[in-house]
Design a protein around this motif. Sequence first.
Motif, PDB file in Angstrom:
ATOM      1  N   ASP A   3       0.821  -1.199   0.000  1.00  0.00           N
ATOM      2  CA  ASP A   3       0.000   0.000   0.000  1.00  0.00           C
ATOM      3  C   ASP A   3       0.857   1.252   0.000  1.00  0.00           C
ATOM      4  O   ASP A   3       0.424   2.288  -0.437  1.00  0.00           O
ATOM      5  CB  ASP A   3      -0.894   0.022   1.240  1.00  0.00           C
ATOM      6  N   SER A  51      -3.911   9.896   4.361  1.00  0.00           N
ATOM      7  CA  SER A  51      -5.034   9.071   4.785  1.00  0.00           C
ATOM      8  C   SER A  51      -4.905   8.688   6.255  1.00  0.00           C
ATOM      9  O   SER A  51      -5.886   8.696   6.995  1.00  0.00           O
ATOM     10  CB  SER A  51      -5.130   7.819   3.920  1.00  0.00           C
ATOM     11  N   ALA A  52      -3.670   8.368   6.670  1.00  0.00           N
ATOM     12  CA  ALA A  52      -3.448   7.991   8.069  1.00  0.00           C
ATOM     13  C   ALA A  52      -3.788   9.145   9.004  1.00  0.00           C
ATOM     14  O   ALA A  52      -4.323   8.928  10.094  1.00  0.00           O
ATOM     15  CB  ALA A  52      -2.000   7.558   8.260  1.00  0.00           C
ATOM     16  N   GLY A  55      -7.939  10.163   7.772  1.00  0.00           N
ATOM     17  CA  GLY A  55      -8.956   9.115   7.729  1.00  0.00           C
ATOM     18  C   GLY A  55      -9.690   9.050   6.402  1.00  0.00           C
ATOM     19  O   GLY A  55     -10.631   8.274   6.247  1.00  0.00           O
ATOM     20  N   THR A  67      -9.966   3.058   2.584  1.00  0.00           N
ATOM     21  CA  THR A  67      -9.157   3.624   3.661  1.00  0.00           C
ATOM     22  C   THR A  67      -8.191   2.536   4.106  1.00  0.00           C
ATOM     23  O   THR A  67      -8.619   1.497   4.614  1.00  0.00           O
ATOM     24  CB  THR A  67     -10.040   4.073   4.843  1.00  0.00           C
ATOM     25  N   PRO A  68      -6.887   2.734   3.874  1.00  0.00           N
ATOM     26  CA  PRO A  68      -5.906   1.712   4.236  1.00  0.00           C
ATOM     27  C   PRO A  68      -5.941   1.412   5.731  1.00  0.00           C
ATOM     28  O   PRO A  68      -6.135   2.308   6.540  1.00  0.00           O
ATOM     29  CB  PRO A  68      -4.561   2.339   3.850  1.00  0.00           C
ATOM     30  N   GLY A  69      -5.746   0.154   6.052  1.00  0.00           N
ATOM     31  CA  GLY A  69      -5.740  -0.211   7.458  1.00  0.00           C
ATOM     32  C   GLY A  69      -5.206  -1.615   7.696  1.00  0.00           C
ATOM     33  O   GLY A  69      -4.969  -2.002   8.824  1.00  0.00           O
ATOM     34  N   ARG A  70      -5.001  -2.368   6.653  1.00  0.00           N
ATOM     35  CA  ARG A  70      -4.519  -3.738   6.823  1.00  0.00           C
ATOM     36  C   ARG A  70      -3.046  -3.822   6.438  1.00  0.00           C
ATOM     37  O   ARG A  70      -2.500  -2.921   5.816  1.00  0.00           O
ATOM     38  CB  ARG A  70      -5.342  -4.691   5.972  1.00  0.00           C
ATOM     39  N   ASP A  71      -2.406  -4.924   6.816  1.00  0.00           N
ATOM     40  CA  ASP A  71      -0.996  -5.138   6.509  1.00  0.00           C
ATOM     41  C   ASP A  71      -0.869  -5.556   5.049  1.00  0.00           C
ATOM     42  O   ASP A  71      -1.263  -6.661   4.679  1.00  0.00           O
ATOM     43  CB  ASP A  71      -0.432  -6.212   7.420  1.00  0.00           C
TER      44      ASP A  71
END
Length: 91
Positions: A3, A51-52, A55, A67-71
């Motif tokens: 990502d 984004s971090a 949000g 919305t990025p949030g996973r590995d």
Amino acid sequence: MSDTGSGSEITGGGTDVLDRELEKLLNEEAIEPGDHERFSHYVPKNKIMESALSGKAVKALCGKKWTPGRDPEKFPVCPMCKAIYEKMKSE
């Protein structure tokens, strides 16, 4: 291959170039509904950081918005993102 990109900023081209590349790839390779969820996608690093902090969703080279949030290391690289990125590098 995650990502967060490959460590270098993605430059050149505009959204019209990416849209044409995406359309070309979609015509060449059938993507089933939900396939985007099974991949890590290419996004410019600065967009991941934004984004971090905010949000807000990001847009990958292939057009996926989320919305990025996973590995990202746990998933294979999106073939459309990879193809578009490789084409951009070669130009």
